[in-house]
Design an enzyme around this catalytic site. Sequence first.
Site, mmCIF file in Angstrom:
data_model
loop_
_atom_site.group_PDB
_atom_site.id
_atom_site.type_symbol
_atom_site.label_atom_id
_atom_site.label_comp_id
_atom_site.label_asym_id
_atom_site.label_seq_id
_atom_site.Cartn_x
_atom_site.Cartn_y
_atom_site.Cartn_z
ATOM 1 N N ASP A 202 23.048 -47.756 49.700
ATOM 2 C CA ASP A 202 24.447 -47.641 50.814
ATOM 3 C C ASP A 202 25.810 -47.917 50.378
ATOM 4 O O ASP A 202 26.420 -47.806 50.646
ATOM 5 C CB ASP A 202 24.784 -47.470 52.188
ATOM 6 C CG ASP A 202 24.441 -48.676 52.781
ATOM 7 O OD1 ASP A 202 24.906 -49.895 51.698
ATOM 8 O OD2 ASP A 202 25.201 -48.960 53.409
ATOM 9 N N GLU A 203 25.774 -48.696 49.050
ATOM 10 C CA GLU A 203 27.233 -48.900 48.674
ATOM 11 C C GLU A 203 27.146 -48.473 46.778
ATOM 12 O O GLU A 203 26.028 -48.629 46.355
ATOM 13 C CB GLU A 203 26.850 -50.431 48.741
ATOM 14 C CG GLU A 203 27.855 -51.277 49.237
ATOM 15 C CD GLU A 203 27.122 -53.224 49.035
ATOM 16 O OE1 GLU A 203 28.080 -53.506 48.506
ATOM 17 O OE2 GLU A 203 26.367 -52.828 49.177
ATOM 18 N N ASP B 67 31.183 -47.648 50.526
ATOM 19 C CA ASP B 67 30.279 -48.389 51.549
ATOM 20 C C ASP B 67 29.912 -47.730 52.399
ATOM 21 O O ASP B 67 30.769 -47.802 53.762
ATOM 22 C CB ASP B 67 30.719 -49.819 51.907
ATOM 23 C CG ASP B 67 29.011 -50.592 53.001
ATOM 24 O OD1 ASP B 67 28.133 -50.097 52.161
ATOM 25 O OD2 ASP B 67 29.612 -51.665 53.085
HETATM 26 MG MG LIG Z 1 26.658 -50.403 54.481
#
Ligand SMILES: [Mg+2]
Length: 365
Positions: free
Chosen positions: A106-107, A8
Amino acid sequence: MQWIVHVDMDAYYVSCEIRDRPELAGAPVIVGHDPEAGPSRGVVLSASYAARAKGVRSALPVSLAATRCPEAVWIAPDFEKYERTAHDIRVLLRRHAARVVPLSIDEAALEVERPDPGSVRSWAAEIQAEVLRSLRLPCSLGASPFATVAKIATDQAKPAGIRVVPPEETAAFLRPLKVTAVPGIGPKTAERLHEIAIDTVGELADAPLPVLTSVLGRSAVGWRLLARGTPEPGLAELGPDQGPVQRSMDRTLARDSRDPAVLYPLLEQMAEGLGRDLRESSLRFQSVVVRLRWSDFGQLQHGRKLPAPTEGEAVLRREALKLAATLLARERDGAQRAVRRISLGVGDLSPAPPGQRALESFLAA
Ligand SMILES: [Mg+2]
């Protein structure tokens, strides 16, 4: 043994901006629309750790953020940049792991075979260092044989940390955490659990099932198993069939608008981003939905189920524009409100056969 490593990015939007303006490193930076610059609107999209120290969080109304952190540097979101960067991140991750499942912009979750916790840790450290070196972005990683535990471990490692939870330490790792550390347990559920004196995951693990069911309903069984460090076996896997059955993307407009010259290019960009995402995940879609949220917060949506599973940005773009045109036409004959937010979603996802593109994507090109 098989591990799931969850990656993350730390304060993703903000980190992308600070990368391009290094003089802002360490400053309280907020990505969102500056309430000073116009009528106060929207919420904080991302806050640097310095801004978080002043009580600014994602999803906080911008006016409140400005009060809590008057010295903040505001940066308007640049979604194109974040999507371009997300693409680079996934390319990098794919060089390290055979299996990369994007979970959000974003993961991602990676599947990896490693003999022991120590070697998972050094593998994760290599990835973290390479993301920092080649993309100049900080990230955190969590590892466990269980996907959910890996995600919780990442949250505990933030910022810029690594947390490996060996299977036999799962229960001990989870017990002291607040119940809100568990994905899916939000503040409202936590409040209801608090009323029956359950604040930590350990207390959740020890509670009698009927008591939990009265608060959590059917989810009680799964959450209690997780809390006890023995999640349901399905949580250890990351097959495409376990992945999300739908994906979507939202954009809040900088200024409310009903001008097709503003709305259509934005929707086309979203279709490109979402279509590329699906292609990289080797997924096809069969339904498309466009939702418009109006300036008065009302919303209208329109969707279509395609005759067959389909792939390709071109088809998605075409369908999205058609759906939006229908919605705007309806509005033109009616209230004539302006659009505040656009969502584009795809559903009925299925794995794309390897090395073969759907006929439709050629026809539409
Ligand atoms: Mg994040």
